[in-house]
Design a protein around this motif. Sequence first.
Motif: not given
Length: 273
Positions: A14-28
């Motif tokens: 099974v092959n899944i074309p995907v995109k990766l996105h940052a799930a967290t962000e720095n709030k400093d």
Amino acid sequence: MHTVWKGSISFGLVNIPVKLHAATENKDIKLRQLHKECHTPISYKKVCEGCNQEVKDEDIVKAYEYTKNKFVVLDQEDLENLRKENEEKAVEIIDFVQLTEIDPIYFERTYFLSPDSTGAKAYSLLRKTLEQSGKIGIAKIIIRSKEQLAVVRVYQNALVMETIHYPDEVRSVGDVPNIPSEQDVVPKELETALMLVDQLTTTFNPEKYTDDYRNALLELIEEKKATNTIAASDKQRPIPDNVTDLMTALQASLDKTKKPAPRKRTTRTKKNA
């Protein structure tokens, strides 16, 4: 949402074309540094210690220091080819394990996985498979020229990928100083401590916890804006761009420091009466 990486994940055939996105962000809250005297922002320059000159990005090469002051220079083209060679490979899920088998010390950063235009069905299949099996996938991925070990798991209705440290990146507990050896604990103290834990035990609700320091700092900034706002100086110190200008500036500085020459006394001759 910005795409950090684009590729595919596979498990079995099974092959899944995907995109990766940052799930967290720095709030400093980022604070700038100003010169106390004139309130001009402080800048940082890349300077060669040997030449004592500022260096441009195009004049910098990457190297590995294999022993003190001994370097192997790595060609940028070779690094780029190596990165592309590995990034173009599909991320293959190597193993499936229980999430509870991985200590939190290994976890590094979380990314959301979204299906590409043709990957929705396979994406849903992997998500449902992980949900019903109660397992997570172990995979490898190249991000920003570094091979990362990662886990793929379900979070709410999405797949997430969490990069994790390799075992040799986690320092040994034996290197931590001053850890007490096993000691006898007074039963009454332990009983009281367990009672306290029981009283403070609740269901985890992330919305309950806030960054009190960041909120207080934002409030302080808002208060200061009304009474203590300053404008950064836009003065720029002239920088000589050639030898002639440099010599002119040096000569002007030298002339400025010279003491004025003493005036010569003139003697008048007396006329005979």
